[in-house]
Design a protein around this motif. Structure first.
Motif, PDB file in Angstrom:
ATOM      1  N   LYS A  72       1.004  -1.167   0.028  1.00  0.00           N
ATOM      2  CA  LYS A  72      -0.089  -0.124  -0.063  1.00  0.00           C
ATOM      3  C   LYS A  72       1.086   1.338  -0.171  1.00  0.00           C
ATOM      4  CE  LYS A  72      -3.518   2.303   2.811  1.00  0.00           C
ATOM      5  NZ  LYS A  72      -4.313   2.860   1.614  1.00  0.00           N
ATOM      6  N   HIS A  76       1.462   4.628  -2.563  1.00  0.00           N
ATOM      7  CA  HIS A  76       1.133   5.909  -2.002  1.00  0.00           C
ATOM      8  C   HIS A  76       2.342   6.801  -2.216  1.00  0.00           C
ATOM      9  CE1 HIS A  76      -0.238   8.655   1.264  1.00  0.00           C
ATOM     10  NE2 HIS A  76       0.603   8.603   1.629  1.00  0.00           N
ATOM     11  N   ARG A 101      -5.881  10.868  -6.185  1.00  0.00           N
ATOM     12  CA  ARG A 101      -5.342   8.908  -6.232  1.00  0.00           C
ATOM     13  C   ARG A 101      -5.052   8.812  -4.768  1.00  0.00           C
ATOM     14  NH1 ARG A 101      -2.593  10.323 -10.830  1.00  0.00           N
ATOM     15  NH2 ARG A 101      -0.697  10.256  -9.704  1.00  0.00           N
ATOM     16  N   GLU A 105      -7.493   6.513  -2.153  1.00  0.00           N
ATOM     17  CA  GLU A 105      -6.958   4.984  -1.871  1.00  0.00           C
ATOM     18  C   GLU A 105      -7.725   4.272  -0.872  1.00  0.00           C
ATOM     19  OE1 GLU A 105      -3.382   5.841  -0.084  1.00  0.00           O
ATOM     20  OE2 GLU A 105      -2.078   6.220  -1.874  1.00  0.00           O
TER      21      GLU A 105
END
Length: 175
Positions: A72, A76, A101, A105
């Motif tokens: 993740k 990011h 974005r 998320e």
């Protein structure tokens, strides 16, 4: 002309931009036209150094949780870098896309009562609070970029970066 508000977000954005440009220029090969000697092989990084680029793995999290978070956070991190350059260089479309974005998320869910076996139980509650705050602040950055409002863009980005630093601190120190 009267100035109101804090200059901290502008200072943060400026420092981040300067650091990024210095790192990028240091990584460029010399432009002398002469072929350079082959680079020495890089030493293999220890496993912990690969957990999250620039962010060590905290001891309190089990390996399974670190693996999930690493995936993740890698995505990011790429969005955060793109956002920094988009904001700093006033590339509104780039900044808006990266901020959107980040705001959209998938979030980690808070553990439900009785879910002691869930990996999310290891994360402190403050992590989830900051995750929600980051989403709202990224939305503000996207809105400012969409309006081409430089002042609001710098201020909202500075606030988002404050949230990012706080979240990284909580992640590392389990505050």
């Amino acid at each position: 002309m009267k100035h109101t508000g804090s200059k901290v977000p502008f200072a943060i954005a400026g420092l981040l931009a300067a650091a990024s440009f210095l790192l990028a220029s240091a990584a460029e090969p010399p432009k002398s036209g002469k072929p350079s000697a082959p680079a020495a092989p890089k030493a293999k990084a220890p496993a912990d150094a690969r957990e999250t680029p620039g962010l060590p793995a905290p001891d309190y999290l089990p390996e399974a949780a670190r693996t999930l978070l690493r995936k993740k956070m890698d995505r990011h991190g790429l969005d955060a870098k793109e956002l920094m350059f988009g904001v700093t260089l006033l590339r509104y479309d780039v900044a808006q896309g990266a901020a959107q974005r980040i705001a959209s998320e998938p979030r980690l869910v808070r553990p439900a009562p009785g879910s002691e076996d869930d990996l999310n139980v290891a994360l402190p509650e403050r992590f989830f609070v900051l995750q929600d705050e980051a989403r709202l602040r990224a939305q503000a950055v996207a809105a400012a970029a969409g309006k081409h409002d430089d002042r609001a863009l710098a201020e909202s980005y500075g606030l988002l970066v404050q949230t990012c630093v706080s979240c990284h601190s909580v992640y590392l120190k389990r505050q």
